[in-house]
Design an enzyme around this catalytic site. Structure first.
Site, short mmCIF file in Angstrom:
data_model
loop_
_atom_site.label_atom_id
_atom_site.label_comp_id
_atom_site.label_asym_id
_atom_site.label_seq_id
_atom_site.Cartn_x
_atom_site.Cartn_y
_atom_site.Cartn_z
N PHE A 13 -1.13 -3.02 -2.54
CA PHE A 13 -1.97 -3.88 -3.39
C PHE A 13 -1.20 -4.29 -4.63
CE2 PHE A 13 -5.11 -4.77 -6.71
CZ PHE A 13 -5.87 -5.73 -6.06
N LYS A 50 -2.62 -1.44 -16.23
CA LYS A 50 -3.63 -0.38 -16.24
C LYS A 50 -3.47 0.59 -17.44
CE LYS A 50 -5.58 -0.67 -11.68
NZ LYS A 50 -4.87 -1.15 -10.50
N ASP A 55 6.03 -1.72 -8.17
CA ASP A 55 4.75 -2.00 -8.80
C ASP A 55 4.18 -0.67 -9.27
OD1 ASP A 55 2.10 -2.37 -9.42
OD2 ASP A 55 1.68 -3.70 -7.73
C1 PLP Z 1 -4.71 -2.58 -10.07
C2 PLP Z 1 -3.41 -2.93 -9.48
C3 PLP Z 1 -2.88 -4.23 -9.60
C4 PLP Z 1 -3.64 -5.37 -10.21
O1 PLP Z 1 -3.83 -5.21 -11.59
P1 PLP Z 1 -4.87 -6.18 -12.33
O2 PLP Z 1 -4.76 -5.74 -13.76
O3 PLP Z 1 -6.20 -5.96 -11.72
O4 PLP Z 1 -4.39 -7.56 -12.13
C5 PLP Z 1 -1.61 -4.47 -9.09
N1 PLP Z 1 -0.92 -3.49 -8.50
C6 PLP Z 1 -1.39 -2.23 -8.36
C7 PLP Z 1 -0.55 -1.19 -7.70
C8 PLP Z 1 -2.67 -1.92 -8.83
O5 PLP Z 1 -3.16 -0.69 -8.65
#
Ligand code: PLP
Length: 404
Positions: A140, A254, A225
């Site tokens: 994700f 986050k 990521d």
């Molecule tokens: C939550 C998340 C995102 C997206 O972040 P947003 O602030 O909602 O755009 C991207 N990558 C990972 C691994 C995430 O957990």
């Protein structure tokens, strides 16, 4: 005097676009790892706003940083730089592999910048042919059209017309599957150094090192990521530090803002130089309020006490969950790392994670799920041990109810 209408869950259905299905509970205040709703019902927070509230609610260091900056200057635009952004960038580069930082407002935006930079880097160094981006199934990366297409669940990117192209997906923890897709046309490989949304799946050491080697062989950039794993979540400032694999580009969001929206993309001098003046940007990116809060969050998390605390609290969680499971045999596996913990439902309870989440909420505990079969916990990194114990007691009551 203008609040003459009831503000309740029904109002959501009246006035909000229906892309979310929030619970009936509307929290109105929080302190540490406790939250109170409109009826003053108290909850223990094992969700942390989905791995965001790394210091719980209303941490004094964050409140102080926000209010101090609120009385100085809120916004300037990137026509001018500002002190909080520069201080935060200096601290991020001092404490990681990176030399340069780009600020955004969310995880998706940080990833969007990373992907665009990787494409530009490949174009300018190797030519237009080198544009393939490889990511992993169940991964994700956010919800902009580029990032959601890079994400490993086609269901999230289907139904919006033609997708950004030259994106392929390999299997996580399967080097052969990656090898089969890679060539000198591969521009970048994007991976989470522990899949969060995809089910709390850790990479094996062999896999993580193998991905790095394949990237080196094919002159492809490795993008980590770390939106969910970063800023102390796994017990290191960033997860790559625990894996012994250094990416070329890292994204963070986050927990970086501890609840204030901010995202960041970190990279080396050699790569950063390809985002020349005018190639990318964001109105709010590097906003002084966001950067002031993030600086305080980083200062607080990036200490031996907090990072060692994450490891110790993780042990408390795993022991507590195993003890519950010894009684109820509801989980086939307790997994994850640091304070990103997954509990996988057995075949007998398949598909019932949301039900367990709701049962826990009734007992006064906020939890998360990762898909239909996995409970996920991403509490504050400084959650008091007594809140872990009390929260697990409430979780056990929910488990007992579901087991009936
Ligand atoms: C939550 C998340 C995102 C997206 O972040 P947003 O602030 O909602 O755009 C991207 N990558 C990972 C691994 C995430 O957990």
């Amino acid at each position: 005097m203008s609040n003459h209408f009831p503000v309740n869950r029904e109002l959501f259905d009246d006035v909000m676009v229906p892309n979310y299905a929030p619970s009936a509970v509307i929290p109105v205040r929080g302190l540490g790892s406790r939250v109170w709703d409109q009826q003053d019902r108290e909850f223990i927070d094992f969700a942390g706003g989905i791995a965001v509230n790394c210091l719980g609610h209303c941490h004094p260091a964050l409140v102080a940083a926000l209010t101090e900056q609120a009385n100085k200057i809120w916004h300037l635009s990137n026509v001018m730089t500002n002190e909080p952004a520069l201080r935060l960038a200096k601290k991020l580069t001092d404490s990681t592999f990176a030399d340069k930082v780009y600020f955004a407002n969310s995880g998706a935006e940080a990833n969007e910048a990373a992907l665009k930079l990787a494409r530009r880097f490949a174009l300018e160094n190797f030519g237009a042919e080198k544009s393939q981006i490889i990511a992993f199934k169940q991964g994700f990366h956010g919800r902009t059209f580029f990032t959601v297409t890079v994400g490993g669940q086609a269901a999230y990117s289907d139904g919006f017309g033609p997708k950004p192209g030259d994106i392929d997906h390999a299997e996580y923890n399967n080097l052969d599957s990656l090898k089969a897709l890679m060539s000198d046309k591969t521009c970048a490989v994007v991976m989470e150094p522990l899949q969060g949304e995809g089910g709390v799946v850790s990479p094996t050491d062999e896999f993580a090192k193998g991905v790095r080697e394949l990237c080196n062989q094919h002159n492809a950039l490795l993008i980590f990521d770390e939106v969910q794993t970063g800023v102390g979540r796994l017990g290191e400032l960033y997860a790559y530090m625990g894996l012994g694999v250094t990416p070329d580009i890292l994204t963070s969001a986050k927990a970086l803002g501890g609840g204030f929206p901010i995202g960041a993309m970190l990279t080396t001098n050699d790569i950063a130089q390809h985002l020349k003046v005018g190639t990318h940007g964001s109105t709010y990116g590097g906003n002084p309020l966001a950067c002031a809060v993030a600086e305080a969050a980083l200062d607080t998390v990036n200490t031996v006490e907090v990072l060692d605390g994450v490891k110790a609290k993780a042990k408390l969680y795993v022991a507590g969950l195993n003890a519950i499971n010894a009684k109820y045999h509801m989980f086939s596996e307790i997994r994850g790392k640091g304070l990103l913990i997954g509990a996988v439902l057995t075949e007998a309870y398949k598909g019932r994670a949301k039900e367990l989440l709701n049962a826990a909420l009734e007992e006064g505990l906020m939890t998360l799920i990762a898909g239909a079969n996995i409970m996920r916990f991403a509490p504050s990194l400084v959650i008091p041990d007594e809140d872990i114990v009390e929260g697990l007691a409430r979780f056990e009551k929910a488990v007992a109810k579901l087991a009936k």
